[in-house]
Design a protein around this motif. Structure first.
Motif, PDB file in Angstrom:
ATOM      1  N   GLU A 142       0.830  -1.209   0.000  1.00 29.73           N
ATOM      2  CA  GLU A 142       0.000   0.000   0.000  1.00 29.73           C
ATOM      3  C   GLU A 142       0.863   1.257   0.000  1.00 29.73           C
ATOM      4  O   GLU A 142       0.576   2.234  -0.701  1.00 29.73           O
ATOM      5  N   ILE A 299      -3.801   7.101   2.835  1.00 25.30           N
ATOM      6  CA  ILE A 299      -3.659   5.642   2.761  1.00 25.30           C
ATOM      7  C   ILE A 299      -3.796   5.027   4.143  1.00 25.30           C
ATOM      8  O   ILE A 299      -4.489   4.030   4.333  1.00 25.30           O
ATOM      9  N   ALA A 306      -5.956   1.721  -1.558  1.00 30.98           N
ATOM     10  CA  ALA A 306      -4.642   1.436  -2.144  1.00 30.98           C
ATOM     11  C   ALA A 306      -4.457  -0.054  -2.407  1.00 30.98           C
ATOM     12  O   ALA A 306      -3.906  -0.449  -3.447  1.00 30.98           O
ATOM     13  N   ASP A 307      -4.920  -0.893  -1.487  1.00 28.66           N
ATOM     14  CA  ASP A 307      -4.723  -2.333  -1.656  1.00 28.66           C
ATOM     15  C   ASP A 307      -5.467  -2.864  -2.875  1.00 28.66           C
ATOM     16  O   ASP A 307      -4.961  -3.716  -3.617  1.00 28.66           O
TER      17      ASP A 307
END
Length: 350
Positions: A142, A299, A306-307
């Motif tokens: 991430e 994040i 993000a993942d």
């Protein structure tokens, strides 16, 4: 150590290079875990963005673990998990002094993956002011999206949006387009996204903000959302770099185009219309005004998925396969449209 070296257009290789050590008292050596592939890397390898030094190590979207520190380092320790801000600034030259640190006049020789050895490598030499410790729940994967997200936050800052009822269009559903959609969403602006590649379109559908609309064609979007295909919009973020001239007639009074792609396109611009309609054409690049820190926080706080944006992870040795997924065929020396659903692709270093 191993490093992905640029040797000229369409030519790169993984080379064995001397191990990195602290050379100055404030040096920090980071053992790289993951580094993302950026459009800049593709531009360098294809020769379209001819800025990189031959022999430089590519890569600048990286995270890792501190392996060693110089004797004057106080705020970091060996073993700290960190993300790397590759945008150097001397904070003393005229661009820095006038608020344009992302255009620091000392960039030459300091820009990671361009004129300074980057992070597609086992190790990276950094300074503490360009590192940020990761919160425990933020993965290395991430964290590798922090730098591109910081660039989109810089761009949204430049748009200076004062009204969240505006019509905003983002062109291109690559990683930057998706990040712009989320960065706009996080300030209360819903977007219309245009992506004509079916594979990118398919992946984007899963990860866009719930309020976003996704279309293959600009005129199709206008007709479906607003009843006519000649409707006006207020903001266009063009991540392709090719459509400034095409979308300009669709801007309402006070409208803005933000162009962020490092592509060598040209446009004919009607200067009278720009003045008469109070239009703005804006460029944006890199991190600015603490956008890197803000990106990390977004994040960390899960305001950006993000993942879910990470579609592929390849080991460093398979870098050619990784670039091929993005349409950059290093074996054949040609660009092709992406042939499978994808978004952000990471190289696993360690």
């Amino acid at each position: 150590m191993q490093a992905l070296k640029y040797h000229g257009p369409w030519t790169a290789s993984i080379d064995t290079t001397p191990d990195l050590h602290c050379m100055e008292a404030d040096d920090i050596i980071v053992s790289i875990k993951f580094c993302g592939i950026c459009g800049t890397d593709i531009g360098i390898l294809t020769g379209e963005y001819a800025v990189a030094r031959r022999g430089v190590t590519l890569g600048h979207e990286a995270s890792g673990i501190i392996e060693s520190i110089g004797p004057s380092v106080r705020n970091f320790s060996v073993g700290d998990r960190v993300v790397i801000n590759p945008t150097y600034a001397c904070r003393q030259c005229r661009p820095c002094y006038t608020g344009n640190e992302n255009h620091c006049s000392q960039k030459e020789g300091t820009e990671a993956g361009v004129s300074y050895d980057g992070a597609f490598a086992t190790k990276y030499r950094a300074k503490g002011q360009f590192l940020r410790k990761l919160d425990a729940h933020v993965s290395f994967e991430e964290a590798a999206l922090t730098e591109p997200l910081s660039c989109t936050i810089t761009g949204v800052d430049k748009l200076n949006i004062r009204n969240n009822a505006i019509r905003a269009v983002v062109i291109g559903a690559g990683p930057m387009g998706i990040l712009y959609s989320w960065s706009l969403y996080n300030i209360g602006v819903s977007v219309v996204m245009i992506e004509n590649n079916a594979h990118r379109h398919q992946y984007a559908r899963k990860i866009l903000p719930g309020s976003a609309h996704l279309f293959f064609d600009f005129r199709e979007a206008m007709k479906n959302l607003y009843g006519k295909d000649d409707q006006k919009v207020d903001v266009v973020v063009d991540t392709s770099g090719a459509l400034t001239e095409i979308v300009l007639p669709y801007l309402s009074a006070g409208g803005k185009i933000l162009t962020v792609a490092l592509k060598n396109y040209h446009a004919n611009i009607p200067t009278m219309e720009i003045a008469d309609k109070s239009l703005s054409i804006i460029g944006s690049i890199d991190s600015l005004n603490n956008s890197f820190e803000r990106a990390h926080c977004a994040i960390r706080d899960r305001r950006i998925p993000a993942d879910k944006m990470i579609s592929h992870i390849f080991p460093l040795k398979d870098f050619k396969s990784a670039f091929a997924v993005l349409g950059c065929d290093l074996e054949q020396g040609e660009l092709t449209p992406p042939s499978e659903p994808n978004c952000k692709i990471l190289l696993k270093i360690a």
